[in-house]
Design a protein around this motif. Structure first.
Motif, PDB file in Angstrom:
ATOM      1  N   VAL A 190       0.853  -1.182   0.000  1.00  0.00           N
ATOM      2  CA  VAL A 190       0.000   0.000   0.000  1.00  0.00           C
ATOM      3  C   VAL A 190       0.893   1.237   0.000  1.00  0.00           C
ATOM      4  N   TYR A 191       0.572   2.192  -0.888  1.00  0.00           N
ATOM      5  CA  TYR A 191       1.329   3.436  -0.998  1.00  0.00           C
ATOM      6  C   TYR A 191       0.559   4.537  -0.260  1.00  0.00           C
ATOM      7  N   VAL A 192       1.220   5.140   0.722  1.00  0.00           N
ATOM      8  CA  VAL A 192       0.531   6.051   1.631  1.00  0.00           C
ATOM      9  C   VAL A 192       1.081   7.471   1.469  1.00  0.00           C
ATOM     10  N   PRO A 193       0.280   8.399   0.926  1.00  0.00           N
ATOM     11  CA  PRO A 193       0.744   9.784   0.806  1.00  0.00           C
ATOM     12  C   PRO A 193       0.873  10.429   2.183  1.00  0.00           C
ATOM     13  N   PHE A 194       1.854  11.334   2.310  1.00  0.00           N
ATOM     14  CA  PHE A 194       2.108  12.086   3.545  1.00  0.00           C
ATOM     15  C   PHE A 194       2.603  11.185   4.685  1.00  0.00           C
ATOM     16  N   ARG A 243      -5.291   2.817  -8.085  1.00  0.00           N
ATOM     17  CA  ARG A 243      -5.011   3.845  -9.079  1.00  0.00           C
ATOM     18  C   ARG A 243      -3.735   3.476  -9.829  1.00  0.00           C
ATOM     19  N   PHE A 244      -3.842   3.389 -11.151  1.00  0.00           N
ATOM     20  CA  PHE A 244      -2.718   3.043 -12.027  1.00  0.00           C
ATOM     21  C   PHE A 244      -2.034   1.755 -11.566  1.00  0.00           C
ATOM     22  N   GLY A 245      -2.838   0.780 -11.172  1.00  0.00           N
ATOM     23  CA  GLY A 245      -2.299  -0.516 -10.815  1.00  0.00           C
ATOM     24  C   GLY A 245      -1.721  -0.612  -9.417  1.00  0.00           C
ATOM     25  N   ARG A 246      -1.836   0.433  -8.621  1.00  0.00           N
ATOM     26  CA  ARG A 246      -1.319   0.410  -7.255  1.00  0.00           C
ATOM     27  C   ARG A 246      -2.457   0.627  -6.261  1.00  0.00           C
ATOM     28  N   TYR A 256      -4.709  16.153  -3.026  1.00  0.00           N
ATOM     29  CA  TYR A 256      -3.798  15.137  -3.533  1.00  0.00           C
ATOM     30  C   TYR A 256      -4.583  13.959  -4.109  1.00  0.00           C
ATOM     31  N   GLY A 257      -4.260  13.581  -5.337  1.00  0.00           N
ATOM     32  CA  GLY A 257      -4.856  12.406  -5.960  1.00  0.00           C
ATOM     33  C   GLY A 257      -6.259  12.583  -6.467  1.00  0.00           C
ATOM     34  N   SER A 258      -6.790  13.799  -6.434  1.00  0.00           N
ATOM     35  CA  SER A 258      -8.176  13.992  -6.867  1.00  0.00           C
ATOM     36  C   SER A 258      -8.234  14.972  -8.038  1.00  0.00           C
TER      37      SER A 258
END
Length: 421
Positions: A25-29, A44-47, A131-133
């Motif tokens: 899992v990729y976690v922003p911030f 999102r984009f395979g992640r 972010y991400g939206s």
């Protein structure tokens, strides 16, 4: 499904990486050393991206964020990281992607360093995207990375919209009048350019109100946008003031226009220019992808014989103005990089678009230029260009990284390539 664990590393795009139960899992911030509990995820984009997380135990790398919008606004991912750790991680990411170990120089200022900001004007708010939206907007009241005057700019815009009744842009319905407010600052000159990007031309009454509310601007533009794309681009018309603002980097003055690209960190730009200057050898220099002459004019000021090639005619016109303004006789021409006849140059400086050199890489390999300076903010593009093309003829002599983008994962690189014997 809730996932709890420690962030062990950072991804190439600056996200914390949590590996748990055979899931990544990729976690922003989030940063290495953080213990987090991820509540929601999305693909999102395979992640798998963590959408909502609780910080259970903070990393020793953390610091308190200065901006109240941090953690939601997509403007900066790394404001919660101590600055020395930002630099260490950036150098590590660059080495991971390219295999090159390089010295990194930090920005002389890490707050108020950006000389341009594009505030999106929508029915959801005025500011920057979450972010991400693609459709959610953070209604900004400040931006410490851009300017202490951000509240003044936003207040003027809101008062202007209130008086004129112009409609903010509806992102989902793709309708409205005003889409972006672009503000540029000359950090070393104090000059300000305001450019409103709108889907309609202003009436005389509206233009008058615009002048009144933004009377502090040295240059005032209204850009008409004829498409529905969500970007701050339009056909600019000068409504008041000067057609350009100026920025002064060291002993060189640059003119800035709404349609011209200029490096966003005025304070670190001199470090970048000096890094290029220090690696430039000989007398004759080709500035490929010369833009508005940022590198070419600087080098010409130092006595190098400079010729610049750029595909954008307007940028070439700006480069010629910059050369004239600074009293140098650098020559700038319109042309495509991959079709340029590379003659008897001692050094070629390339600052390609984010996608990299591509076909122009083979052109450089075929020609016998001894020294090539590759300037890039995209290490993946550089690595592809080097592995696919440049490695055939060049070896890496040295690399220096300049942090043009504090509080983000991005970094600018100057890679010195020397022709193999």
């Amino acid at each position: 499904m809730e996932l709890t664990g420690r962030i062990e590393r950072i991804s190439a795009d600056g996200l914390g990486v949590l590996e748990r139960s055979n899931r990544t899992v990729y976690v922003p911030f989030a940063y290495p050393g953080d213990v987090v509990s991820v509540k929601k995820t999305r693909r999102r984009f395979g992640r798998i991206i963590g959408r909502d997380f609780e910080l259970l135990e903070p990393s020793p790398l953390r610091q308190g964020a200065r901006c109240q919008h941090f953690g939601t606004c997509g403007g900066c991912l790394w404001q919660g990281l101590k600055y020395k750790e930002q630099l260490r991680l950036k150098a590590g990411l660059f080495e991971r992607i390219t295999g090159i170990e390089a010295e990194i120089k930090g920005s002389p200022k890490i707050w108020g360093f950006r000389n341009v900001s594009n505030f999106i004007v929508t029915t959801e708010g005025i500011g920057l995207k979450e972010y991400g939206s693609p459709s959610k907007v953070v209604n900004l009241s400040e931006c410490p990375l851009f300017s202490r005057r951000t509240p003044e700019y936003l207040r003027a815009l809101k008062d202007f919209l209130s008086e004129t009744g112009l409609r903010p842009w509806n992102l989902k319905g793709k309708a409205g009048d005003v889409h972006y407010l672009q503000v540029r600052e000359g950090k070393f000159t104090g000059e300000v350019m305001v450019n409103l990007i709108a889907h309609t031309k202003p009436s005389e009454e509206v233009a008058g109100a615009f002048r009144d509310y933004f009377s502090f601007a040295d240059s005032l533009y209204w850009s008409v946008k004829t498409d529905e794309r969500d970007d701050p681009r339009g056909e600019p018309e000068l409504l008041d003031g000067e057609p350009f603002i100026r920025e002064r980097i060291g002993d060189v003055t640059y003119l800035i226009h709404p349609n011209s690209f200029f490096q966003t960190n005025s304070y670190a730009l001199e470090l970048l220019l000096r890094a290029v200057e220090d690696s430039t050898d000989g007398e004759k220099v080709l500035d490929l992808y010369s833009g508005v002459g940022t590198f070419g004019v600087w080098l010409a000021k130092r006595g190098f014989n400079v010729e610049g090639i750029e595909i954008n005619p307007f940028a070439v016109e700006m480069a010629r103005k910059n050369a004239e303004l600074n009293g140098v006789d650098a020559v700038f021409k319109v042309g495509q990089a991959e079709e340029t006849s590379i003659g008897d140059y001692d050094t070629v400086v390339v600052d390609p678009p984010r996608r990299g050199l591509k076909e122009a890489g083979e052109l450089l390999v075929r020609n016998g230029v001894e020294r090539l300076l590759y300037v890039s903010c995209n290490p993946k593009a550089f690595n592809l260009d080097y592995e696919n093309h440049l490695r055939k003829a060049y070896r890496v002599e040295g690399t220096i990284l300049i942090d043009m983008f504090p509080h983000t994962p991005h970094v600018e690189a100057v890679v010195e390539l020397v022709r193999k014997g």
